[in-house]
Design a protein around this motif. Structure first.
Motif, PDB file in Angstrom:
ATOM      1  N   LEU A 196       0.840  -1.198   0.000  1.00 34.48           N
ATOM      2  CA  LEU A 196       0.000   0.000   0.000  1.00 34.48           C
ATOM      3  C   LEU A 196       0.873   1.244   0.000  1.00 34.48           C
ATOM      4  CD1 LEU A 196      -3.123   0.791   0.410  1.00 34.48           C
ATOM      5  CD2 LEU A 196      -2.440   1.259   2.766  1.00 34.48           C
ATOM      6  N   ARG A 197       0.545   2.187  -0.898  1.00 34.21           N
ATOM      7  CA  ARG A 197       1.447   3.326  -1.058  1.00 34.21           C
ATOM      8  C   ARG A 197       1.500   4.216   0.175  1.00 34.21           C
ATOM      9  NH1 ARG A 197       5.667   4.111  -4.363  1.00 34.21           N
ATOM     10  NH2 ARG A 197       4.439   3.231  -6.066  1.00 34.21           N
ATOM     11  N   GLY A 198       0.346   4.450   0.828  1.00 33.63           N
ATOM     12  CA  GLY A 198       0.396   5.317   2.004  1.00 33.63           C
ATOM     13  C   GLY A 198      -0.899   6.038   2.237  1.00 33.63           C
ATOM     14  N   ALA A 199      -0.822   7.354   2.385  1.00 28.99           N
ATOM     15  CA  ALA A 199      -2.004   8.154   2.693  1.00 28.99           C
ATOM     16  C   ALA A 199      -1.993   9.426   1.856  1.00 28.99           C
ATOM     17  CB  ALA A 199      -2.051   8.497   4.176  1.00 28.99           C
ATOM     18  N   MET A 200      -3.193   9.953   1.652  1.00 28.23           N
ATOM     19  CA  MET A 200      -3.382  11.195   0.901  1.00 28.23           C
ATOM     20  C   MET A 200      -4.328  12.083   1.696  1.00 28.23           C
ATOM     21  SD  MET A 200      -6.007  12.775  -0.903  1.00 28.23           S
ATOM     22  CE  MET A 200      -7.073  11.547  -1.614  1.00 28.23           C
ATOM     23  N   THR A 201      -4.099  13.388   1.646  1.00 30.85           N
ATOM     24  CA  THR A 201      -5.000  14.284   2.370  1.00 30.85           C
ATOM     25  C   THR A 201      -5.375  15.508   1.552  1.00 30.85           C
ATOM     26  OG1 THR A 201      -5.374  15.335   4.518  1.00 30.85           O
ATOM     27  CG2 THR A 201      -3.244  15.715   3.495  1.00 30.85           C
TER      28      THR A 201
END
Length: 248
Positions: A218-223
């Motif tokens: 999983l690449r990570g997080a976005m906001t």
């Protein structure tokens, strides 16, 4: 289907390349505006949208965006006159004196190992790509904007009536509002985001939810957005960013 049509046109035009992060695509910076040091997107990355407008969040220049953000999505390119074509113009409210000042900030972020991409569409975006001609107009106009500003890639953020048709985990980031003011609902504490990341990548901190399998890639997080994060004390950058970068 529309996103696929647009992506196919961009690939044919040489704008997109494989091996990318989130919903965005990357290519090297063009020779006319060389990046001082563009770097590959890290295995686990924090993405933040940067607002080219003032809507009550903290107004930022690109240089003000917290260093925890690996990918900065400049928001937004909007519909132009021809079907499918898009344009981008700096909002005076952001405070840049010239396009040169803006592109200098892009190059500085790239020199620091960050990716700066152009986001197309958004919640209120009215970009329509529904045939070969509009797809070609889309590709041509995006390519010109990338050449003009030196963006690393493009984020196709067409939010209405599209399906997200089977993504690799490396193309997925958990999307969250950066603060209560950033969206009408959906904001949670950074600790909840971190627990969700651990659940999906490691199978820990899941509570009563058990995913069918783990997704260590999983690449990570976005906001949404770096501006709302700044208004809230940079909790996403400081807490979620550190967690994302600590994932194995």
């Amino acid at each position: 289907m529309l996103a696929g049509l647009a992506a196919a046109a961009l690939t044919a035009a040489g704008v997109l390349a494989a091996g990318t992060a989130s919903a965005s695509e990357e290519r090297p910076a063009p020779p006319a505006t060389p990046a001082a040091g563009s770097a590959a997107v890290p295995k686990h990355a924090l993405t933040g949208y940067w607002q080219n407008f003032d809507n009550g969040a903290t107004v930022q220049k690109l240089k003000d965006v917290d260093d925890a953000y690996d990918i900065i999505a400049v928001s937004f390119a909007e519909a132009a006159g021809r079907p499918g074509a898009v344009t981008f113009t700096l909002d005076p409210a952001v405070g840049y004196g010239s396009v040169d000042d803006f592109t200098a900030d892009i190059r500085a972020k790239q020199a620091a190992g960050k990716s700066v991409i152009l986001s197309v569409g958004g919640e209120k975006g009215a970009v329509s790509v529904n045939d070969d001609a509009s797809a070609r107009n889309f590709a041509d106009s995006v390519g010109k904007l990338m050449d003009t500003y030196g963006f690393d890639g493009v984020d196709i953020d067409l939010e209405n009536g599209l399906d997200a048709s089977g993504l690799d985990p490396s193309q997925v980031g958990i999307g969250v509002p950066a603060s209560p003011g950033a969206a009408g609902s959906g904001h949670v504490a950074p600790s909840v985001v971190n627990a969700a990341l651990d659940c999906l990548t490691r199978g820990t901190d899941c509570g009563s939810f058990k995913p069918p399998k783990t997704y260590p890639g999983l690449r990570g997080a976005m906001t949404w957005s770096t501006n709302w994060d700044a208004a809230g004390g940079n909790e996403i950058a400081g807490q979620v960013g550190a967690h994302v970068h600590g994932l194995p």
